[in-house]
Design a protein around this motif. Structure first.
Motif, PDB file in Angstrom:
ATOM      1  N   GLY A 158       0.649  -1.080  -0.122  1.00  0.00           N
ATOM      2  CA  GLY A 158       0.006   0.031   0.062  1.00  0.00           C
ATOM      3  C   GLY A 158       0.733   1.304   0.066  1.00  0.00           C
ATOM      4  N   LEU A 159       2.081   1.227   0.616  1.00  0.00           N
ATOM      5  CA  LEU A 159       3.155   2.354   0.366  1.00  0.00           C
ATOM      6  C   LEU A 159       3.627   2.468  -0.756  1.00  0.00           C
ATOM      7  N   THR A 160       3.610   1.297  -1.778  1.00  0.00           N
ATOM      8  CA  THR A 160       4.433   1.672  -2.959  1.00  0.00           C
ATOM      9  C   THR A 160       3.423   2.268  -3.947  1.00  0.00           C
ATOM     10  N   PRO A 161       4.405   2.776  -4.854  1.00  0.00           N
ATOM     11  CA  PRO A 161       3.821   3.859  -5.972  1.00  0.00           C
ATOM     12  C   PRO A 161       2.400   2.932  -6.799  1.00  0.00           C
ATOM     13  N   LEU A 162       2.476   1.651  -6.674  1.00  0.00           N
ATOM     14  CA  LEU A 162       1.471   0.893  -7.317  1.00  0.00           C
ATOM     15  C   LEU A 162      -0.168   1.426  -6.754  1.00  0.00           C
ATOM     16  N   GLY A 163      -0.190   2.022  -5.872  1.00  0.00           N
ATOM     17  CA  GLY A 163      -1.232   2.712  -5.249  1.00  0.00           C
ATOM     18  C   GLY A 163      -2.455   1.846  -4.931  1.00  0.00           C
ATOM     19  N   VAL A 164      -2.000   0.659  -4.518  1.00  0.00           N
ATOM     20  CA  VAL A 164      -2.900  -0.443  -3.904  1.00  0.00           C
ATOM     21  C   VAL A 164      -3.553  -0.111  -2.483  1.00  0.00           C
ATOM     22  N   ASN A 165      -4.800  -0.490  -2.295  1.00  0.00           N
ATOM     23  CA  ASN A 165      -5.000  -0.265  -0.753  1.00  0.00           C
ATOM     24  C   ASN A 165      -5.819  -1.219  -0.422  1.00  0.00           C
ATOM     25  N   VAL A 166      -5.242  -2.745  -0.388  1.00  0.00           N
ATOM     26  CA  VAL A 166      -6.008  -3.885  -0.170  1.00  0.00           C
ATOM     27  C   VAL A 166      -6.358  -3.835   1.232  1.00  0.00           C
ATOM     28  N   THR A 167      -5.573  -3.764   2.304  1.00  0.00           N
ATOM     29  CA  THR A 167      -5.978  -3.884   3.863  1.00  0.00           C
ATOM     30  C   THR A 167      -6.809  -2.646   4.227  1.00  0.00           C
ATOM     31  N   GLY A 168      -6.924  -1.550   3.200  1.00  0.00           N
ATOM     32  CA  GLY A 168      -7.996  -0.728   3.575  1.00  0.00           C
ATOM     33  C   GLY A 168      -9.193  -0.870   2.942  1.00  0.00           C
ATOM     34  N   ASN A 169      -9.589  -2.103   2.505  1.00  0.00           N
ATOM     35  CA  ASN A 169     -10.878  -2.448   1.873  1.00  0.00           C
ATOM     36  C   ASN A 169     -11.787  -3.216   2.826  1.00  0.00           C
ATOM     37  N   ILE A 170     -12.740  -2.789   3.251  1.00  0.00           N
ATOM     38  CA  ILE A 170     -13.454  -3.308   4.309  1.00  0.00           C
ATOM     39  C   ILE A 170     -13.852  -4.702   4.090  1.00  0.00           C
ATOM     40  N   ALA A 171     -14.133  -5.035   2.806  1.00  0.00           N
ATOM     41  CA  ALA A 171     -14.294  -6.599   2.445  1.00  0.00           C
ATOM     42  C   ALA A 171     -13.223  -7.557   2.745  1.00  0.00           C
ATOM     43  N   ILE A 172     -11.826  -6.802   2.659  1.00  0.00           N
ATOM     44  CA  ILE A 172     -11.017  -7.909   2.795  1.00  0.00           C
ATOM     45  C   ILE A 172     -10.660  -8.049   4.388  1.00  0.00           C
ATOM     46  N   THR A 173     -10.656  -6.888   5.092  1.00  0.00           N
ATOM     47  CA  THR A 173     -10.467  -6.806   6.494  1.00  0.00           C
ATOM     48  C   THR A 173     -11.565  -7.668   7.215  1.00  0.00           C
ATOM     49  N   ALA A 174     -12.791  -7.704   6.779  1.00  0.00           N
ATOM     50  CA  ALA A 174     -13.937  -8.440   7.136  1.00  0.00           C
ATOM     51  C   ALA A 174     -13.572  -9.904   7.085  1.00  0.00           C
ATOM     52  N   ALA A 175     -13.286 -10.190   5.665  1.00  0.00           N
ATOM     53  CA  ALA A 175     -12.858 -11.610   5.393  1.00  0.00           C
ATOM     54  C   ALA A 175     -11.893 -12.259   6.450  1.00  0.00           C
ATOM     55  N   LEU A 176     -10.698 -11.378   6.771  1.00  0.00           N
ATOM     56  CA  LEU A 176      -9.883 -11.772   7.609  1.00  0.00           C
ATOM     57  C   LEU A 176     -10.373 -12.178   9.083  1.00  0.00           C
ATOM     58  N   ALA A 177     -11.175 -11.024   9.597  1.00  0.00           N
ATOM     59  CA  ALA A 177     -11.908 -11.070  10.870  1.00  0.00           C
ATOM     60  C   ALA A 177     -12.816 -12.335  10.906  1.00  0.00           C
ATOM     61  N   ILE A 178     -13.536 -12.518   9.752  1.00  0.00           N
ATOM     62  CA  ILE A 178     -14.569 -13.779   9.645  1.00  0.00           C
ATOM     63  C   ILE A 178     -13.767 -15.182  10.196  1.00  0.00           C
ATOM     64  N   ILE A 179     -12.594 -15.128   9.224  1.00  0.00           N
ATOM     65  CA  ILE A 179     -11.986 -16.281   9.450  1.00  0.00           C
ATOM     66  C   ILE A 179     -11.410 -16.672  11.077  1.00  0.00           C
ATOM     67  N   THR A 180     -10.955 -15.542  11.458  1.00  0.00           N
ATOM     68  CA  THR A 180     -10.589 -15.668  12.801  1.00  0.00           C
ATOM     69  C   THR A 180     -11.859 -15.986  13.730  1.00  0.00           C
ATOM     70  N   TYR A 181     -13.020 -15.464  13.478  1.00  0.00           N
ATOM     71  CA  TYR A 181     -14.178 -15.702  14.203  1.00  0.00           C
ATOM     72  C   TYR A 181     -14.436 -17.238  14.155  1.00  0.00           C
ATOM     73  N   LEU A 182     -14.353 -17.616  13.119  1.00  0.00           N
ATOM     74  CA  LEU A 182     -14.671 -18.881  12.693  1.00  0.00           C
ATOM     75  C   LEU A 182     -13.907 -19.933  13.294  1.00  0.00           C
ATOM     76  N   ILE A 183     -12.731 -19.700  13.440  1.00  0.00           N
ATOM     77  CA  ILE A 183     -11.251 -20.657  13.726  1.00  0.00           C
ATOM     78  C   ILE A 183     -11.579 -20.575  15.495  1.00  0.00           C
ATOM     79  N   THR A 184     -11.937 -19.240  15.884  1.00  0.00           N
ATOM     80  CA  THR A 184     -12.391 -19.250  17.463  1.00  0.00           C
ATOM     81  C   THR A 184     -13.443 -19.927  17.887  1.00  0.00           C
ATOM     82  N   ASN A 185     -14.533 -20.107  16.983  1.00  0.00           N
ATOM     83  CA  ASN A 185     -15.740 -20.743  17.613  1.00  0.00           C
ATOM     84  C   ASN A 185     -15.711 -22.067  17.347  1.00  0.00           C
ATOM     85  N   ILE A 186     -15.160 -22.376  16.473  1.00  0.00           N
ATOM     86  CA  ILE A 186     -14.744 -24.062  15.799  1.00  0.00           C
ATOM     87  C   ILE A 186     -13.860 -24.773  16.827  1.00  0.00           C
TER      88      ILE A 186
END
Lengths: 376, 65, 166
Positions: free
Chosen positions: A231-259
């Motif tokens: 995200g800091l490179t000139p490629l201009g990507v902002n992947v971790t600043g996308n709510i869908a991505i962070t939500a997916a990561l958190a959901i995986i954490t949530y599922l693993i925790t509960n399972i």
């Protein structure tokens, strides 16, 4: 000046901080914005227009896009974009696959199998022939076509995934080749792997259970860290600043925790030991809500930190053009430089915190019974 | 951009979260000054506490905004 | 909240979950497991090496202590032997002294006895000789005296003269 004693780090930091300025600071006109602006009154002053353009540019940078634009030049109609198109894969009562170049940089309406699509602010909407979008779709993701496109973000995820696979696969192989000693670039990453194990996993999960979570923790840590750095490179990507991505990561954490949660964990949620029965009934919904709030705060924290960082950095870079003189621009250059170094720190810190909190939640899920004594 | 009450609420949240994180940071500094040998553990605890407040702050901020 | 939902892409969300879970499993198989195993074995090796070094050190110390103990024992034994020897020597000297003294005394006594005997014998002999000599002298004197009648008569006269009858 301690920094001069570490020339390599200094150069890297300098590069990182200068790169966004070179790459992102072209105040290109967002096409969607221009069309709307053209209809707007002419009496808006030139200066104000420029400010709006810049705000639009920053906004655009933060969003996902369906083509990979490295940079663009030129004004308005004769604007040229340098980059490459990416495939658009949509599910809207049938599969629609076409190239993102058909959107003509988010300006055109695309017709595929009798359906019409258009892009507004990086998101595909289904529309009618004239480009009118159902207004509910703007706030309800379910009203939009399911977008499985290889967007810029997906492309970067795949790149980072491949990078991680090659990097750590190579590290794993170098152990076999060198009799258990890392070689090459792995030497840099091996201490970080051990850091994740010794400083994040073991203290939070415990010596006994940490092993089964290590794969997830390491993957999350490096995934977030690498994407933050990209995200800091000139490629201009902002992947971790996308709510869908962070939500997916958190959901995986949530599922693993509960399972993987044991009886003790559920006992603490539905029937809190050590408190009167009435309180237990009151506490149960609160605790249950807490389990949902935890991944939600994970999602928002990473998203907001990255977005905030990008907005601030790009605003300061945009200030350079607003000042348009040596003193002011020089000042914002120095500010951008310092902030970029801070962002490098934040990139690592956010990856660390996400992994740390994930480990903390895992730790609470597999906590042993003896902890209960503390409540009595 | 939201309405003025929303923005004022968002501002209040930022003030609250900022105060909270500042307090955590200050206390951590005190603790490190008192026990420099435990600075690693204090830093970790500080980061977690700050991150939790920050998370709630951000969540409320986005909801308000 | 509306803004968040407005930018939320469900497709990206699903794609990310699929890709990331796939990535976790791939990395687990090809990277994390071998890396952590290698690191663990290495750490185990280091721990074992340290442990064995510690053991060797302890053994060395034990050996050293044993040696010292042996040395001390030997030293004590030597001291005891020396002491014993000294005692024996002293005793021998003492014994010898006592014996020599006894012997000397005995010798002296013997010598004294011998001397006494000799003296007595010599005295007896002397007495015999004196008596014989006196007898011989008396015999000779008597013989002389008796042979001279005149003198005899004169003496008798003299003696008679002195012996005045009262």
């Amino acid at each position: 000046m301690v920094i001069y004693k570490k020339p390599l780090q200094f150069i890297i930091a300098a590069l990182f901080s200068v790169m966004p300025i070179i790459a992102n600071a072209n105040p290109t006109v967002d096409s969607v914005a221009t069309t709307t602006e053209q209809t707007a009154k002419e009496n808006v002053s030139e200066e104000q227009k420029k400010v709006e353009e810049r705000a639009e540019f920053i906004q655009h940078h933060l969003l996902d896009s369906h083509g990979f634009t490295l940079f663009s030049y030129g004004e308005k109609e004769n604007e040229h974009h340098v980059g490459f198109p990416l495939p658009v894969i949509l599910w809207d009562e049938g599969l629609h696959i076409f190239s993102s170049s058909e959107f003509k940089h988010d300006t055109a309406i695309v017709e595929s199998k009798g359906k019409y699509f258009k892009i507004e602010h990086g998101i595909v909407y289904s529309c009618d022939k004239n480009g009118v979008v159902d207004h509910q779709a703007h706030t309800n993701p379910l009203k939009r076509p399911l977008d499985f496109s290889i967007t810029k973000n997906v492309f970067m995820i795949l790149v980072v995934g491949l990078l991680m696979f090659l990097l750590f696969g190579g590290l794993a192989k170098s152990y076999k080749k060198n009799n258990g000693i890392a070689k090459g670039v792995g030497r840099f990453f091996e201490p970080i792997v051990i850091f994740v194990r010794d400083e994040i996993a073991i203290p939070n999960i415990g010596e006994k259970h940490y092993k089964k979570y290590m794969s997830h923790l390491l993957s999350v840590f490096f995934f977030i860290w690498f994407l933050n750095m990209f995200g800091l490179t000139p490629l201009g990507v902002n992947v971790t600043g996308n709510i869908a991505i962070t939500a997916a990561l958190a959901i995986i954490t949530y599922l693993i925790t509960n399972i993987s949660a044991n009886k003790n964990y559920w006992g603490h949620i539905f029937w809190m030991p050590g408190v009167p029965p009435i309180m237990r009934i009151v506490l149960a919904p609160i605790e249950l809500l807490g389990t949902i709030i935890k991944p939600f705060s994970l999602t928002i924290r990473l998203y907001a930190n990255m977005v905030a960082g990008h907005i601030v950095l790009m605003s300061i870079i945009a200030m350079m053009y607003t000042f348009n003189n040596v003193a002011g621009s020089g000042f914002s250059f120095v500010l951008a430089f310092v902030l970029s170094i801070l962002e490098i720190l934040v990139a690592g810190l956010q990856a660390y915190i996400f992994t740390m909190l994930t480990a903390l939640y895992f730790g609470s899920a597999c906590e042993e019974h003896h902890h209960e004594e503390a409540h009595h | 951009m939201g309405t003025i009450p929303n923005l004022v609420g968002a501002g209040l949240i930022v003030i609250g979260a900022g105060l909270g994180i500042g307090k955590i940071g200050g206390s951590a500094m005190d603790a490190i000054a008192r026990q420099p040998e435990a600075s690693g553990k204090i830093q970790t605890a500080m980061l977690i506490a700050a991150a939790l407040i920050e998370g709630i702050g951000f969540a409320a901020f986005f909801m308000g905004k | 909240m509306e803004q968040l939902l407005g930018t939320f892409s469900l497709g990206l969300f699903i794609l990310q979950i699929v890709i990331f879970v796939g990535l976790i499993f791939l990395l687990k198989k090809f990277a994390w497991k071998p890396i952590l195993d290698a690191v663990n074995t290495r750490e185990e090796g280091i721990k074992n090496a340290l442990l064995s070094a510690e053991n060797a050190k302890k053994e060395m110390q034990n050996l050293k202590a044993d040696n010292e103990k042996l040395l001390a024992e030997a030293r004590a034994e030597r001291d005891a032997l020396m002491k014993e020897a000294r005692e024996i020597k002293e005793k021998m000297i003492n014994d010898a002294k006592v014996e020599a003294q006894a012997q000397g005394e005995k010798l002296i006594a013997q010598a004294k006895a011998t001397i006494e005997g000799e003296k007595n014998a010599a005295l007896a002999d002397l007495k015999n000789q004196v008596s014989t000599l006196s007898i011989e002298i008396a015999e000779k004197v008597l013989k002389e005296e008796l042979s001279n009648k005149e003198a005899q008569t004169k003496l008798v006269d003299k003696l008679l003269g002195e012996a005045k009858l009262n």
